[in-house]
Design a protein around this motif. Structure first.
Motif, mmCIF file in Angstrom:
data_model
loop_
_atom_site.group_PDB
_atom_site.id
_atom_site.type_symbol
_atom_site.label_atom_id
_atom_site.label_comp_id
_atom_site.label_asym_id
_atom_site.label_seq_id
_atom_site.Cartn_x
_atom_site.Cartn_y
_atom_site.Cartn_z
ATOM 1 N N ILE A 1 4.203 -1.507 3.516
ATOM 2 C CA ILE A 1 3.760 -0.110 3.517
ATOM 3 C C ILE A 1 4.886 0.724 2.910
ATOM 4 O O ILE A 1 5.998 0.765 3.453
ATOM 5 C CB ILE A 1 3.458 0.400 4.944
ATOM 6 N N ASP B 1 -2.303 5.332 -2.585
ATOM 7 C CA ASP B 1 -3.577 4.650 -2.300
ATOM 8 C C ASP B 1 -4.352 5.472 -1.295
ATOM 9 O O ASP B 1 -5.570 5.435 -1.239
ATOM 10 C CB ASP B 1 -3.305 3.263 -1.686
ATOM 11 N N VAL C 1 0.874 -1.174 0.000
ATOM 12 C CA VAL C 1 0.000 0.000 0.000
ATOM 13 C C VAL C 1 0.916 1.231 0.000
ATOM 14 O O VAL C 1 1.973 1.219 0.647
ATOM 15 C CB VAL C 1 -0.963 -0.034 1.226
ATOM 16 N N THR D 1 -4.039 -1.314 7.926
ATOM 17 C CA THR D 1 -3.908 -1.895 6.581
ATOM 18 C C THR D 1 -3.682 -3.417 6.630
ATOM 19 O O THR D 1 -3.042 -3.926 7.547
ATOM 20 C CB THR D 1 -2.749 -1.238 5.800
ATOM 21 N N ASP D 2 -4.212 -4.115 5.623
ATOM 22 C CA ASP D 2 -3.916 -5.555 5.572
ATOM 23 C C ASP D 2 -2.894 -5.863 4.470
ATOM 24 O O ASP D 2 -2.640 -7.031 4.151
ATOM 25 C CB ASP D 2 -5.191 -6.412 5.446
ATOM 26 N N LYS E 1 -4.418 4.793 8.900
ATOM 27 C CA LYS E 1 -4.350 3.837 7.778
ATOM 28 C C LYS E 1 -3.270 2.796 8.029
ATOM 29 O O LYS E 1 -3.471 1.605 7.795
ATOM 30 C CB LYS E 1 -4.014 4.577 6.468
#
Ligand code: 13P
Ligand code: SF4
Length: 302
Positions: free
Chosen positions: A53, A33, A17, A48-49, A44
């Motif tokens: 990152i 994103d 992401v 996040t999954d 976020k």
């Protein structure tokens, strides 16, 4: 293939992401994103999954992401992208000040290292600093590292004694009243939106004081068509993109050089190599997590 397309392809392959701060250059904002302020980005990062990152911002933001979600691979595409204000407060000196004022709560602006956060009771961002300090029972507060934000918060709590650290953000601290007066002369109807990292006399000129995301919320809801934006200049890119019928006048000299160190080429290299990673000792993560999670629990203020 264009750089932006390469990013999209690699991002899928890596299950990554891309989180982007509002001060990033336009071409980086366009691949995000999620584009947002420090609080939104922390929220976020915490939820996040994605496995990876990619943090397009500065050191303390990527560190916070690692602290909040340590099982993820967190990458800052340029390891030298260090916020100079965050570097103005060190954990050792803060520890000595804490000892001197044992009754005081330590409020750390997120613009601090993980080591400073580990010495703090609660974190805040520019969007919720007033709310965070208001939620504390302590009369005395040690506020680090931004003296301008600390002084701004003091306005809301005359009964409290806020000891402000002598740090500042050069990008915001160098904005002058004369620059605003000149923009106001050119655009007399435009409301003035000011970031609270600015000096008190600049804040006095504001129709609205807000974090970067707060500026966006205000501009979207306002019936006005023109706005003077007193913060880092690339904030007006997102404002204009999301409000194409409105005009935003920046302080053209207000540039954060650290934020501009992230480039598309560095993002691509990071996605290819999964480097350079943010690595922090487990005990530091555990300690810094407490004030950061308290901040997230308190939520947005503007
Ligand atoms: P916000 O986006 O949280 O308002 O913060 C501004 C800033 O200076 C981040 O470094
Ligand atoms: Fe740090 Fe100021 Fe740049 Fe934000 S704008 S990253 S506080 S130097």
């Amino acid at each position: 293939m264009q750089a932006a397309e390469i990013v999209q392809q690699l991002k899928k392959e890596r299950n990554a992401v891309i989180l982007v701060h509002n001060y990033q250059p336009p071409e980086i904002q366009d691949i995000g994103d999620f584009v947002g302020d420090s609080l939104g980005l922390s929220q976020k990062a915490a939820t996040t999954d994605a496995d990876v990152i990619i943090f397009c911002g500065v050191d303390f933001m990527a560190e916070s992401a690692k602290v909040l979600n340590p099982s993820k691979t967190v990458i800052l595409p340029e390891p030298e992208a260090r916020c100079p204000m965050a570097a103005m407060c060190d954990a050792e000196t803060l520890g000595m000040v804490r000892e001197k004022y044992p009754e005081a709560a330590v409020v750390a602006y997120v613009n601090t290292s993980a080591a400073v956060k580990a010495q703090s009771d609660v974190c805040c961002t520019s969007s919720n600093a007033v709310k965070v300090v208001g939620a504390l029972p302590n009369k005395q507060i040690i506020f680090v590292p931004d003296c301008n934000l600390g002084k701004y918060v003091q306005r809301f709590f005359p009964e409290k004694d806020i000891l402000v650290w002598p740090g500042f953000c050069a990008t915001h601290d160098s904005i002058t009243v004369a620059e605003i007066d000149e923009l106001k002369r050119q655009h007399p109807k435009a409301p003035v939106l000011v970031h609270p990292e600015c000096r008190p006399d600049v804040i006095d000129k504001a129709d609205k004081v807000a974090s970067t995301e707060g500026m966006l919320t205000f501009a979207k809801a306002s019936p006005e068509k023109e706005f003077i934006i007193v913060t880092e200049k690339d904030m007006t890119y997102r404002l204009s993109k999301e409000n194409p019928d409105k005009t935003f006048y920046p302080i053209t000299m207000a540039i954060c050089p650290t934020m501009k160190m992230i480039t598309l080429e560095k993002v691509i290299k990071s996605l290819e190599t999964l480097e350079p990673r943010i690595e922090l000792p487990e005990d530091l993560i555990a300690k810094a997590k407490v004030p950061l999670e308290r901040m997230i629990e308190i939520g947005r203020g503007d």
